[in-house]
Design a protein around this motif. Structure first.
Motif, PDB file in Angstrom:
ATOM      1  N   SER A 190      13.750  24.550  19.758  1.00 58.44           N
ATOM      2  CA  SER A 190      14.504  25.464  20.634  1.00 58.44           C
ATOM      3  C   SER A 190      14.363  25.024  22.087  1.00 58.44           C
ATOM      4  O   SER A 190      15.331  25.032  22.843  1.00 58.44           O
ATOM      5  N   ASP A 191      13.158  24.639  22.455  1.00 62.85           N
ATOM      6  CA  ASP A 191      12.928  24.160  23.828  1.00 62.85           C
ATOM      7  C   ASP A 191      13.091  22.644  23.850  1.00 62.85           C
ATOM      8  O   ASP A 191      12.159  21.894  24.136  1.00 62.85           O
ATOM      9  N   LEU A 192      14.307  22.195  23.555  1.00 60.60           N
ATOM     10  CA  LEU A 192      14.562  20.766  23.362  1.00 60.60           C
ATOM     11  C   LEU A 192      14.261  19.942  24.620  1.00 60.60           C
ATOM     12  O   LEU A 192      13.801  18.800  24.531  1.00 60.60           O
ATOM     13  N   ALA A 193      14.493  20.548  25.783  1.00 59.76           N
ATOM     14  CA  ALA A 193      14.315  19.780  27.026  1.00 59.76           C
ATOM     15  C   ALA A 193      12.866  19.354  27.250  1.00 59.76           C
ATOM     16  O   ALA A 193      12.583  18.495  28.085  1.00 59.76           O
ATOM     17  N   SER A 194      11.936  19.936  26.465  1.00 62.98           N
ATOM     18  CA  SER A 194      10.531  19.545  26.637  1.00 62.98           C
ATOM     19  C   SER A 194      10.198  18.270  25.854  1.00 62.98           C
ATOM     20  O   SER A 194       9.047  17.867  25.787  1.00 62.98           O
ATOM     21  N   LEU A 195      11.192  17.626  25.245  1.00 67.27           N
ATOM     22  CA  LEU A 195      10.915  16.481  24.365  1.00 67.27           C
ATOM     23  C   LEU A 195      10.120  15.378  25.084  1.00 67.27           C
ATOM     24  O   LEU A 195      10.263  15.164  26.297  1.00 67.27           O
ATOM     25  N   ARG A 196       9.265  14.701  24.277  1.00 70.52           N
ATOM     26  CA  ARG A 196       8.326  13.750  24.878  1.00 70.52           C
ATOM     27  C   ARG A 196       8.480  12.307  24.424  1.00 70.52           C
ATOM     28  O   ARG A 196       7.850  11.417  24.964  1.00 70.52           O
ATOM     29  N   THR A 197       9.241  12.074  23.352  1.00 68.45           N
ATOM     30  CA  THR A 197       9.368  10.684  22.879  1.00 68.45           C
ATOM     31  C   THR A 197       9.978   9.854  24.007  1.00 68.45           C
ATOM     32  O   THR A 197      11.060  10.149  24.509  1.00 68.45           O
ATOM     33  N   GLU A 198       9.217   8.788  24.384  1.00 65.30           N
ATOM     34  CA  GLU A 198       9.485   8.155  25.663  1.00 65.30           C
ATOM     35  C   GLU A 198      10.151   6.794  25.491  1.00 65.30           C
ATOM     36  O   GLU A 198       9.776   6.026  24.608  1.00 65.30           O
ATOM     37  N   ALA A 199      11.127   6.499  26.334  1.00 68.95           N
ATOM     38  CA  ALA A 199      11.714   5.154  26.375  1.00 68.95           C
ATOM     39  C   ALA A 199      11.377   4.572  27.757  1.00 68.95           C
ATOM     40  O   ALA A 199      11.765   5.131  28.784  1.00 68.95           O
ATOM     41  N   VAL A 200      10.615   3.470  27.746  1.00 69.02           N
ATOM     42  CA  VAL A 200      10.194   2.843  29.013  1.00 69.02           C
ATOM     43  C   VAL A 200      10.888   1.492  29.121  1.00 69.02           C
ATOM     44  O   VAL A 200      10.897   0.717  28.157  1.00 69.02           O
ATOM     45  N   ARG A 201      11.458   1.212  30.281  1.00 70.98           N
ATOM     46  CA  ARG A 201      12.201  -0.046  30.421  1.00 70.98           C
ATOM     47  C   ARG A 201      11.249  -1.228  30.593  1.00 70.98           C
ATOM     48  O   ARG A 201      10.304  -1.168  31.370  1.00 70.98           O
ATOM     49  N   ASP A 202      11.521  -2.290  29.824  1.00 76.76           N
ATOM     50  CA  ASP A 202      10.764  -3.530  29.954  1.00 76.76           C
ATOM     51  C   ASP A 202      11.790  -4.657  29.962  1.00 76.76           C
ATOM     52  O   ASP A 202      12.296  -5.054  28.911  1.00 76.76           O
ATOM     53  N   GLY A 203      12.165  -5.158  31.141  1.00 76.87           N
ATOM     54  CA  GLY A 203      13.198  -6.187  31.249  1.00 76.87           C
ATOM     55  C   GLY A 203      14.528  -5.654  30.753  1.00 76.87           C
ATOM     56  O   GLY A 203      15.018  -4.619  31.228  1.00 76.87           O
ATOM     57  N   ASP A 204      15.089  -6.327  29.746  1.00 76.29           N
ATOM     58  CA  ASP A 204      16.402  -5.917  29.228  1.00 76.29           C
ATOM     59  C   ASP A 204      16.286  -4.980  28.039  1.00 76.29           C
ATOM     60  O   ASP A 204      17.258  -4.813  27.288  1.00 76.29           O
ATOM     61  N   GLU A 205      15.099  -4.406  27.819  1.00 76.25           N
ATOM     62  CA  GLU A 205      14.916  -3.563  26.632  1.00 76.25           C
ATOM     63  C   GLU A 205      14.296  -2.218  26.991  1.00 76.25           C
ATOM     64  O   GLU A 205      13.571  -2.092  27.992  1.00 76.25           O
ATOM     65  N   TRP A 206      14.568  -1.231  26.126  1.00 72.67           N
ATOM     66  CA  TRP A 206      13.822   0.019  26.143  1.00 72.67           C
ATOM     67  C   TRP A 206      12.709  -0.116  25.102  1.00 72.67           C
ATOM     68  O   TRP A 206      12.966  -0.627  24.000  1.00 72.67           O
ATOM     69  N   VAL A 207      11.509   0.361  25.447  1.00 73.73           N
ATOM     70  CA  VAL A 207      10.413   0.382  24.471  1.00 73.73           C
ATOM     71  C   VAL A 207      10.140   1.855  24.178  1.00 73.73           C
ATOM     72  O   VAL A 207       9.804   2.632  25.084  1.00 73.73           O
ATOM     73  N   ILE A 208      10.304   2.235  22.904  1.00 72.92           N
ATOM     74  CA  ILE A 208      10.273   3.667  22.551  1.00 72.92           C
ATOM     75  C   ILE A 208       9.017   3.987  21.749  1.00 72.92           C
ATOM     76  O   ILE A 208       8.681   3.282  20.779  1.00 72.92           O
ATOM     77  N   ASN A 209       8.329   5.077  22.154  1.00 73.75           N
ATOM     78  CA  ASN A 209       7.148   5.551  21.429  1.00 73.75           C
ATOM     79  C   ASN A 209       7.209   7.063  21.287  1.00 73.75           C
ATOM     80  O   ASN A 209       7.555   7.763  22.241  1.00 73.75           O
ATOM     81  N   GLY A 210       6.855   7.561  20.090  1.00 73.49           N
ATOM     82  CA  GLY A 210       6.816   9.013  19.880  1.00 73.49           C
ATOM     83  C   GLY A 210       7.294   9.375  18.488  1.00 73.49           C
ATOM     84  O   GLY A 210       7.295   8.539  17.581  1.00 73.49           O
ATOM     85  N   GLN A 211       7.732  10.635  18.346  1.00 73.77           N
ATOM     86  CA  GLN A 211       8.129  11.121  17.009  1.00 73.77           C
ATOM     87  C   GLN A 211       9.285  12.106  17.083  1.00 73.77           C
ATOM     88  O   GLN A 211       9.301  13.005  17.930  1.00 73.77           O
ATOM     89  N   LYS A 212      10.236  11.955  16.175  1.00 72.18           N
ATOM     90  CA  LYS A 212      11.306  12.939  15.979  1.00 72.18           C
ATOM     91  C   LYS A 212      11.053  13.652  14.653  1.00 72.18           C
ATOM     92  O   LYS A 212      10.351  13.133  13.786  1.00 72.18           O
ATOM     93  N   ILE A 213      11.642  14.833  14.498  1.00 69.00           N
ATOM     94  CA  ILE A 213      11.488  15.562  13.228  1.00 69.00           C
ATOM     95  C   ILE A 213      12.803  16.265  12.868  1.00 69.00           C
ATOM     96  O   ILE A 213      13.655  16.451  13.742  1.00 69.00           O
ATOM     97  N   TRP A 214      12.928  16.635  11.603  1.00 68.29           N
ATOM     98  CA  TRP A 214      14.131  17.283  11.051  1.00 68.29           C
ATOM     99  C   TRP A 214      15.358  16.383  11.219  1.00 68.29           C
ATOM    100  O   TRP A 214      16.465  16.869  11.441  1.00 68.29           O
ATOM    101  N   THR A 215      15.126  15.075  11.136  1.00 66.71           N
ATOM    102  CA  THR A 215      16.236  14.132  11.289  1.00 66.71           C
ATOM    103  C   THR A 215      17.035  14.145   9.986  1.00 66.71           C
ATOM    104  O   THR A 215      16.639  13.515   9.004  1.00 66.71           O
ATOM    105  N   THR A 216      18.158  14.877   9.967  1.00 66.50           N
ATOM    106  CA  THR A 216      18.969  14.961   8.740  1.00 66.50           C
ATOM    107  C   THR A 216      19.513  13.582   8.390  1.00 66.50           C
ATOM    108  O   THR A 216      20.056  12.891   9.244  1.00 66.50           O
ATOM    109  N   ARG A 217      19.352  13.204   7.128  1.00 59.49           N
ATOM    110  CA  ARG A 217      19.804  11.908   6.599  1.00 59.49           C
ATOM    111  C   ARG A 217      19.119  10.727   7.280  1.00 59.49           C
ATOM    112  O   ARG A 217      19.671   9.615   7.316  1.00 59.49           O
TER     113      ARG A 217
END
Ligand SMILES: Cc1cc2nc3c(=O)[nH]c(=O)nc-3n(C[C@H](O)[C@H](O)[C@H](O)COP(=O)(O)OP(=O)(O)OC[C@H]3O[C@@H](n4cnc5c(N)ncnc54)[C@H](O)[C@@H]3O)c2cc1C
Length: 389
Positions: free
Chosen positions: A139-166
């Motif tokens: 419900s408080d989606l804006a508090s999400l924490r899974t982070e994408a940090v830029r490294d050169g030409d790439e995003w490096v993503i760390n964290g967790q999502k849940i209830w990902t349908t399919r």
């Protein structure tokens, strides 16, 4: 003019009533009957023949512009297509690429992103899931924490999502990721596209009460994607995600689930001769009247949407009413079904009646797409002007 363009011109020029007849008979002729009235949503491999039939007819993406392979149909005709599929008991296809990603790319994507991704949705090469919710950020989606940090030409993503349908069935995810911790929490989020076969990405299915396995947890451990996979501006992902909410809620507010369930209730009551009982008759009549009210409410929103191109926060009322009515109808369907309520399959002599299936599908309807409590908060604060809690 190719065959599809000609057909789409015809579709657009038909009256809504004539279009409904064309759709109805086309579905009856083309639907693969082996997958009619499935008890759960089917994996892509099983639903693909239907997906491709819709795509070839130009009806997979009825709202997309014709130049991108859509049918360019007005919203009334898009909804007729959805209603007729539901009424026939057609399996729901993997539609997040069509309903959510497509409109995002059309509005916020670069030309390169549109040219690369949209044809692959239509050809079934890419199927999509939505990576928004996280543990503690629903419900408080804006508090999400899974982070994408830029490294050169790439995003490096760390964290967790849940209830990902399919999540386990899709090969791409569109998601919201934190790209800044400065300022308001809504202003540090970006909308990024991630291939599900990326190194460091793990998907774990979560079994649900209906026996389905389409919900998933998704873990990101130094997942790398090109910076060109960001859609829209840096830190403006919240705007991208919110732009579609009105349309989504109109879609979720469609009367189709409730009318489909009420039809099953009616068939079940006839089988059991319950219309002779005044108590059951009264309960059924109340639900029927509530459905008629919902259809009228829904048509008033469609009318507004067509005139103004959008609807206000009051569209939350539609979502609340549809999901709660769907639950009340399926409560009664279960109650009148006796021992058949315990079957995890349709009743033996009528494959169109599946009491437990309908009951279970209705349970999460008041949660996904924004829970009833959150919708009521929106109505209280933004429609009625009451003080925020
Ligand atoms: C079947 C299903 C499919 C889904 N698919 C996806 C998907 O594909 N991708 C994705 O990203 N997410 C998906 N979701 C997640 C869904 O968006 C969230 O479950 C939903 O937003 C609620 O968040 P939550 O589960 O974290 O519950 P919480 O936010 O923790 O809420 C728990 C309870 O508290 C109530 N509550 C919370 N805040 C308030 C408040 N301020 N005032 C009053 N009551 C409040 C809620 O209404 C709820 O009853 C799916 C969920 C379901 C059930």
């Amino acid at each position: 003019m190719n065959v599809n363009n000609a057909r789409q011109n015809d579709d657009r020029s038909l009256s809504d009533e004539a279009f409904r007849k064309v759709v109805r008979s086309w579905i009856a002729e083309n639907y693969p009957l082996a997958v009619r009235n499935p008890p759960h949503r089917l994996p892509f491999a099983e639903v693909k023949p239907w997906y491709m039939a819709l795509s070839r007819r130009g009806w997979l993406a009825p709202g997309w512009p014709v130049e991108y392979g859509g049918a360019g149909l007005p919203i009334t005709k898009q909804l007729i297509l959805a209603e007729e599929q539901e009424a026939f008991g057609a399996a729901r296809v993997n539609d997040m690429g069509v309903v959510m990603l497509g409109p995002v790319l059309l509005r916020f994507g670069t030309q390169e992103q549109r040219d690369f991704f949209l044809p692959k949705v239509l050809s079934g090469e890419h199927t999509w899931c939505q990576g928004y919710s996280e543990p503690g950020s629903g419900s408080d989606l804006a508090s999400l924490r899974t982070e994408a940090v830029r490294d050169g030409d790439e995003w490096v993503i760390n964290g967790q999502k849940i209830w990902t349908t399919r999540g386990a069935d899709a090969n791409w995810m569109f998601g919201l990721f934190r790209t800044s911790r400065e300022g308001k929490k809504q202003e540090g989020i970006s909308f990024i596209l991630v291939p599900m076969n990326s190194k460091g990405l793990t998907v774990r299915p979560i079994p649900d009460i209906s026996g389905g396995k389409e919900l998933c947890e998704t873990f990101f451990d130094n997942v790398r994607v090109p910076v060109s996979n960001m859609v829209g501006e840096l830190n403006k992902g919240w705007t991208v995600a919110n732009a579609l909410l009105g349309f989504e809620r109109i879609f979720i507010g469609l009367p189709k689930q409730s009318s489909y369930a009420l039809n099953q209730l009616e068939m079940q009551m006839r089988r059991k001769s319950l219309f002779d009982d005044p108590v059951y008759l009264e309960q059924y009549t109340r639900l029927r009247c509530d459905l008629e009210d919902h259809i009228a409410l829904y048509e008033s929103f469609i009318d507004r949407f067509e005139r103004a191109g959008s609807v206000g926060p009051e569209v939350s009322i539609l979502k609340i009413h549809q999901s709660e009515l769907f639950q009340r109808i399926t409560d009664m369907l279960l109650a009148v079904s006796g021992e058949e309520a315990a079957l995890l399959e349709p009743v033996r002599d009528n494959q169109d009646i599946f009491p437990a299936g309908q009951f279970l599908i209705a349970r999460p309807a008041t949660i996904y797409g924004g829970s009833s409590e959150i919708q009521r908060n929106i109505v209280a604060a933004r429609v009625l002007g009451m003080p925020r809690a």
